[in-house]
Design a protein around this motif. Structure first.
Motif, short mmCIF file in Angstrom:
data_model
loop_
_atom_site.label_atom_id
_atom_site.label_comp_id
_atom_site.label_asym_id
_atom_site.label_seq_id
_atom_site.Cartn_x
_atom_site.Cartn_y
_atom_site.Cartn_z
N ALA A 32 0.70 -1.33 -0.21
CA ALA A 32 0.04 0.14 -0.03
C ALA A 32 0.77 1.32 -0.06
N THR A 33 0.48 2.26 -0.56
CA THR A 33 1.04 3.60 -0.60
C THR A 33 1.13 4.17 0.50
N THR A 34 2.35 4.65 1.25
CA THR A 34 2.23 5.41 2.25
C THR A 34 3.02 6.75 2.30
N GLN A 35 3.60 6.81 1.28
CA GLN A 35 4.50 8.09 0.78
C GLN A 35 4.29 8.50 -0.55
N ILE A 36 4.21 9.81 -0.92
CA ILE A 36 4.08 10.31 -2.23
C ILE A 36 5.49 11.52 -2.12
N GLU A 37 6.38 11.33 -2.87
CA GLU A 37 7.44 12.39 -2.80
C GLU A 37 7.08 13.39 -3.89
N TYR A 38 6.71 14.60 -3.45
CA TYR A 38 6.15 15.73 -4.13
C TYR A 38 7.22 16.71 -4.29
N SER A 39 7.68 17.11 -5.59
CA SER A 39 8.79 17.93 -5.95
C SER A 39 7.99 18.96 -7.00
N ALA A 40 7.61 20.36 -6.41
CA ALA A 40 7.13 21.04 -7.18
C ALA A 40 7.43 22.71 -6.90
N ASN A 41 7.09 23.72 -7.88
CA ASN A 41 7.17 24.92 -7.53
C ASN A 41 5.65 25.62 -7.70
N ILE A 42 4.92 26.04 -6.55
CA ILE A 42 3.78 26.88 -6.48
C ILE A 42 4.07 28.20 -6.91
#
Length: 471
Positions: free
Chosen positions: A165-175
């Motif tokens: 099961a997914t427990t982490q989402i690595e998110y790299s972004a500029n808002i």
């Protein structure tokens, strides 16, 4: 006595050269045998105890000289389970005694070989061309921990790799500092904000109509016009069922200098639950976390840098349960707020750690001696650690059939581990026999043998002359 001694000495010479020729013959015969180590011949003189002025050259004895530590050339085979040791060491192997499949009985003794043409048999054992079974230690594919402390015969089965099961989402972004929503108008201050003149709540953690932390179907169009997409990622539940998670960002407030100096830019993150929702049905759910940035664009809240997705149901699949919630990991670094002329989210990377169940597709061997499994779900994990042993006196190992060796007192105890060596997958070590060198030794051996026969002929003539004296 001199003539008779000469005869005896010549006979030992012929025997020694015959022994050398036997070794040469065996080396040539095995010049194409994988992992074969040639046997050279050493000669030693045997001198009888005599007075200093009566010493003679003596006879000769021949002995074998092993070349177990001399490496042969490596040959690429394109078979993933083949392996060659580049450097010092031997594969640890065992012999089958009886039985088949899971009930196969082995000798439970450690033998050693350089022959690495291993391949799977019908029962999942790795066997080389001489019938020796590779030994090592299994590795738990989930935890990556080595199982047990002693090497055993390796058996790689095609069991299903369990889902995670997914427990982490690595998110790299500029808002973008100024989101160009459908309603944004640079001539109207605050028009880029979600709650600007809309009746949406002003609490950053519950920004939605009525302050419920959700966007219902009746407010969906309004919400979409005042927010920007943040990308999507496929996540998995405990059974490996895939669900797409769509992220959407809405700016709640701009940094102020008055009346509260230092108030940062604040955003809310929403997760799509049902984009076709109507009426009071939930369309988007707020993660209920205020996400703030300072004047340099650095994320300041949440302090951990991670955003937790609340329990929710997407397309009939429950994700992020309270027992194992999904955390959007930014580490406070990979998520920034900087100026962007597009006014849209620049999602540089969205990755997650879950996967569906899979079956074993391919097996290969790494330089570190690990058996690597590639599964249909894209997972690449270590399944076993191949046992490799080294010896202080590798040339003192006892030779066995099929290019195998066994430990002796002279060789010393095995030293477990690759040391400075490396395993080269898809390759097999060839025989270290050099045909040209063997033919050269053969010529020398033949000449030495012929010379000894001449000694016998000469001694025979001398004896005949002695016998003729008395006639």
């Amino acid at each position: 006595m001199g003539v008779f001694s000469a005869l005896t000495t010549a006979v030992t010479g012929m025997q020694a050269q015959s022994y050398a020729l036997e070794n040469i013959s065996g080396n040539i015969a095995n010049s194409r045998t994988a992992g074969f180590k040639r046997v050279d011949t050493s000669f030693s003189d045997l001198v009888p105890d005599s007075a200093l002025n009566r010493q003679i050259a003596g006879t000769v004895a021949s002995y074998s000289r092993a070349t177990n530590t001399i490496q042969g050339d490596l040959n690429a085979t394109r078979i993933d389970t083949n392996a060659a040791i580049n450097g010092d060491g031997f594969f640890v192997v065992d012999q089958r005694q009886s039985g088949v499949g899971a009930s196969t009985q082995f000798a439970n003794s450690n033998l050693y070989t350089r022959r690495g043409d291993f391949d799977f048999d019908a029962d999942g054992y790795l066997v080389n061309g001489a019938g020796y079974y590779l030994k090592g230690q299994k590795i738990d594919p989930v935890t990556g921990q080595v199982i047990g402390s002693q090497p055993d015969v390796l058996r790689i089965t095609k069991d299903q790799f369990p889902a995670k099961a997914t427990t982490q989402i690595e998110y790299s972004a500029n808002i973008p500092a100024y989101p160009k929503t459908n309603q944004a108008n640079t001539a109207t201050p605050g028009s880029e904000l979600l709650n600007a003149g809309t009746g949406f709540g002003t609490n950053p953690s519950t920004t939605a109509a009525g302050g419920t932390g959700t966007v219902v179907g009746s407010d969906l169009t309004l919400f979409l016009n005042r927010s920007i997409p943040g990308g999507s990622v496929t996540v998995y539940d405990t059974l490996g069922k895939a669900t797409s998670v769509e992220l959407r960002w809405a700016k709640i407030s701009n940094a102020t200098t008055t009346p509260a100096p230092g108030t940062p830019d604040t955003w809310n993150l929403f997760i799509a639950e049902n984009t076709s929702a109507t009426g009071a049905t939930v369309a988007y759910r707020n993660v209920n976390t205020a996400i703030t940035f300072d004047s340099t664009g650095k994320m300041t809240l949440p302090a951990s840098g991670n955003i937790t997705i609340p329990p929710m149901t997407i397309g009939g699949t429950a994700i992020s349960p309270a027992t194992a919630p999904i955390s959007i990991v930014t580490n406070g670094i990979s998520l920034t707020q900087n100026g962007d002329t597009s006014g849209q989210i620049d999602a540089r990377s969205i990755r997650q750690n879950g996967y569906t169940a899979g079956t074993l597709d391919r097996v290969s061997i790494s330089n570190e001696g690990q058996v690597i499994g590639t599964f249909s779900n894209g997972q690449v994990v270590a399944l076993a650690q191949i046992a490799v042993a080294r010896f202080n006196a590798g040339n003192a190992l006892k030779r066995l059939d099929g290019g195998a060796f066994e430990e002796t007192i002279e060789s010393g105890a095995p030293i477990v581990g690759l040391g400075t060596a490396a395993l080269i997958g898809g390759n097999v070590e060839q025989s270290n026999t050099d045909i040209a060198d063997e033919f050269s030794k053969m010529i020398v051996t033949q000449q030495a043998y012929s010379a000894n026969t001449k000694v016998i002929s000469t001694a025979q003539e001398m004896l005949r002359d002695v016998f003729n004296i008395i006639r």
